[in-house]
Design a protein around this motif. Structure first.
Motif, short mmCIF file in Angstrom:
data_model
loop_
_atom_site.label_atom_id
_atom_site.label_comp_id
_atom_site.label_asym_id
_atom_site.label_seq_id
_atom_site.Cartn_x
_atom_site.Cartn_y
_atom_site.Cartn_z
N GLN A 280 -17.58 4.41 19.90
CA GLN A 280 -17.78 3.18 19.13
C GLN A 280 -16.48 2.39 19.10
OE1 GLN A 280 -19.84 3.46 15.32
NE2 GLN A 280 -21.19 5.11 16.07
N THR A 281 -16.62 1.09 18.85
CA THR A 281 -15.49 0.18 18.67
C THR A 281 -15.28 0.00 17.17
OG1 THR A 281 -15.85 -0.99 20.76
CG2 THR A 281 -14.72 -2.21 19.02
N VAL A 282 -14.10 0.35 16.71
CA VAL A 282 -13.83 0.45 15.27
C VAL A 282 -12.75 -0.55 14.84
CG1 VAL A 282 -12.85 2.01 13.55
CG2 VAL A 282 -14.53 2.87 15.17
N LEU A 283 -13.00 -1.21 13.71
CA LEU A 283 -12.02 -2.12 13.10
C LEU A 283 -11.41 -1.44 11.88
CD1 LEU A 283 -10.81 -5.02 12.29
CD2 LEU A 283 -12.96 -5.32 11.03
N ILE A 284 -10.09 -1.48 11.75
CA ILE A 284 -9.45 -1.02 10.50
C ILE A 284 -9.49 -2.17 9.50
CG2 ILE A 284 -7.33 -0.12 9.44
CD1 ILE A 284 -8.60 1.82 11.46
N THR A 285 -10.02 -1.88 8.31
CA THR A 285 -10.11 -2.88 7.24
C THR A 285 -9.16 -2.47 6.10
OG1 THR A 285 -11.86 -1.66 6.10
CG2 THR A 285 -12.55 -3.27 7.77
N GLU A 286 -9.06 -3.32 5.09
CA GLU A 286 -8.23 -2.99 3.92
C GLU A 286 -8.73 -1.71 3.26
OE1 GLU A 286 -5.58 -4.71 2.90
OE2 GLU A 286 -5.79 -6.47 4.22
N GLU A 287 -10.05 -1.56 3.24
CA GLU A 287 -10.65 -0.44 2.51
C GLU A 287 -10.78 0.82 3.35
OE1 GLU A 287 -12.38 -3.44 2.87
OE2 GLU A 287 -11.52 -4.25 1.02
N GLY A 288 -10.84 0.67 4.67
CA GLY A 288 -11.07 1.82 5.53
C GLY A 288 -11.38 1.37 6.94
N PHE A 289 -12.65 1.40 7.31
CA PHE A 289 -12.99 0.93 8.65
C PHE A 289 -14.35 0.26 8.63
CE2 PHE A 289 -15.38 4.83 8.45
CZ PHE A 289 -16.53 4.56 9.18
N GLU A 290 -14.61 -0.50 9.67
CA GLU A 290 -15.96 -0.99 9.95
C GLU A 290 -16.21 -0.75 11.42
OE1 GLU A 290 -16.59 -5.25 9.39
OE2 GLU A 290 -18.32 -5.16 10.73
N SER A 291 -17.32 -0.11 11.77
CA SER A 291 -17.67 -0.02 13.18
C SER A 291 -18.25 -1.35 13.62
CB SER A 291 -18.68 1.10 13.43
OG SER A 291 -19.03 1.08 14.82
N LEU A 292 -17.74 -1.88 14.72
CA LEU A 292 -18.26 -3.13 15.26
C LEU A 292 -19.39 -2.84 16.26
CD1 LEU A 292 -14.87 -5.03 15.66
CD2 LEU A 292 -16.49 -5.10 13.75
N THR A 293 -19.65 -1.57 16.49
CA THR A 293 -20.79 -1.12 17.30
C THR A 293 -21.46 0.04 16.57
OG1 THR A 293 -19.34 0.38 18.55
CG2 THR A 293 -19.78 -1.78 19.55
N PRO A 294 -21.98 -0.22 15.38
CA PRO A 294 -22.40 0.88 14.51
C PRO A 294 -23.73 1.51 14.92
CG PRO A 294 -22.89 -1.22 13.47
CD PRO A 294 -22.18 -1.54 14.75
N TYR A 295 -23.76 2.82 14.93
CA TYR A 295 -25.03 3.56 14.97
C TYR A 295 -24.81 4.87 14.23
CZ TYR A 295 -22.83 5.83 19.08
OH TYR A 295 -21.96 6.47 19.93
N ASP A 296 -25.91 5.48 13.83
CA ASP A 296 -25.83 6.69 13.01
C ASP A 296 -25.24 7.85 13.80
OD1 ASP A 296 -26.84 5.42 10.86
OD2 ASP A 296 -28.90 6.17 11.12
N LEU A 297 -24.41 8.63 13.11
CA LEU A 297 -23.81 9.81 13.75
C LEU A 297 -24.19 11.06 12.97
CD1 LEU A 297 -20.28 8.31 14.49
CD2 LEU A 297 -21.96 9.02 16.20
#
Ligand code: MF3
Ligand code: CO
Ligand code: CO
Length: 297
Positions: A280-297
């Motif tokens: 997945q492609t992951v963004l680091i945010t202030e709070e933690g992360f957001e997946s920019l290609t999210p699917y269930d793991l």
């Protein structure tokens, strides 16, 4: 409770309080630590990492949604008897129909629009005449470019009914990505991600490929930083908001070693064991992360 004597001035040669791991004098000395512009400059200067802004993140997120829809289409159509070339045709057409460009095509001479990696193929499988068989595991790795923004995502699919080994390696690879992603937050470092993956995968008797790693992504296919799927806790570049990178562990059922075929792309396990991967492609945010290609793991 506040500890006394805690107000010691940060020395020029002390570690910078921003967490960069650099000396204070080489980093934030004389700068406003709270400024995003400074962080951006710093990460580019020190690591060649281009932190992403709001509009960039929106662009990558949009590309990510297209990439996920592409994988959904493949999942819907995949079946025994299908050739890997047919997967390439599906991905190519769908990408172009949606106004995007498949990044793999002609990338450093790669001849197709998607990587399709079957069974003991670790990654970079070139679509062709090979037909899928019942019980195969198939990683499909897509990277569209939409409005100039890249998103990189892959899943490993079952063809028909998987055997025990296939079930195990896919489960461990998926959980490896989940554990890697769970480390993605400011305050942690790149090494924490690799540590989480390696310690888990090895605890399951599997191994982690070392020759291929995750990478920054968004403005280009492969940008700094490098994101190994092995390593030591607390080491490496500190994670900060605006970083966008992939986590894409390749996990082998047997030993970690690989061989590259004569096509100069296809990586296979040296011992012939099964290999699986999720990305997945992951963004680091202030709070933690957001997946920019999210699917269930
Ligand atoms: N998508 C792969 C990755 O995750 C890179 C493939 S390079 C290609 O980094 F040329 F084979 F497409
Ligand atoms: Co990638
Ligand atoms: Co990829």
């Amino acid at each position: 409770m506040l500890l006394r004597g805690n107000k010691r001035k940060v020395g020029r040669n002390d570690p910078c309080p921003c967490g960069s791991g650099l000396k204070y004098k080489k980093c934030c000395l004389g700068k406003d630590l709270s400024s995003r512009e400074n962080l951006k400059e710093l990460y580019y200067k020190n690591y060649k990492i281009r932190l992403k802004e709001k509009k960039d993140i929106e662009g990558i997120r949009k590309t990510g949604r297209l990439a996920l829809r592409t994988l959904d289409l493949v999942e819907m159509k995949i079946h025994a008897g299908m050739s890997t070339e047919e997967i390439n045709t599906l991905v190519h057409k769908f990408t172009v129909e949606n106004g995007a460009v498949p990044a793999p095509l002609n990338y450093r001479g790669f001849p197709k629009s998607v990587c399709v990696s079957v069974n003991d193929v670790i990654c970079h499988g070139i679509p062709g005449q090979r037909t899928l068989e019942d019980g195969d595991i198939v990683n499909v790795d897509v990277t569209p470019i939409l409005d100039g923004y890249y998103a990189d995502v892959s899943k490993t699919f079952f063809v028909g009914t998987p055997g025990r080994d296939a079930q195990k390696i896919v489960k461990v690879a998926k959980e490896s990505l989940k554990r890697g992603i769970s480390m993605a937050r400011p305050g942690n470092r790149i090494g924490d991600i690799g540590w989480a993956i390696q310690s888990y995968a090895e605890s399951q008797g599997c191994s982690v490929v070392q020759e291929f790693i995750g990478h920054g992504v968004g403005f280009d296919f492969h940008e700094p930083p490098q994101v190994p799927h092995f390593g030591r806790k607390g080491e490496g570049i500190p994670l900060v908001p605006g970083m966008v990178f992939t986590i894409e562990p390749m996990i082998n059922l047997g030993k970690r070693h690989l061989r590259i075929l004569d096509d100069n792309w296809t990586a296979v396990t040296a011992d012939g064991s099964l290999s699986a991967q999720f990305e997945q492609t992951v963004l680091i945010t202030e709070e933690g992360f957001e997946s920019l290609t999210p699917y269930d793991l």
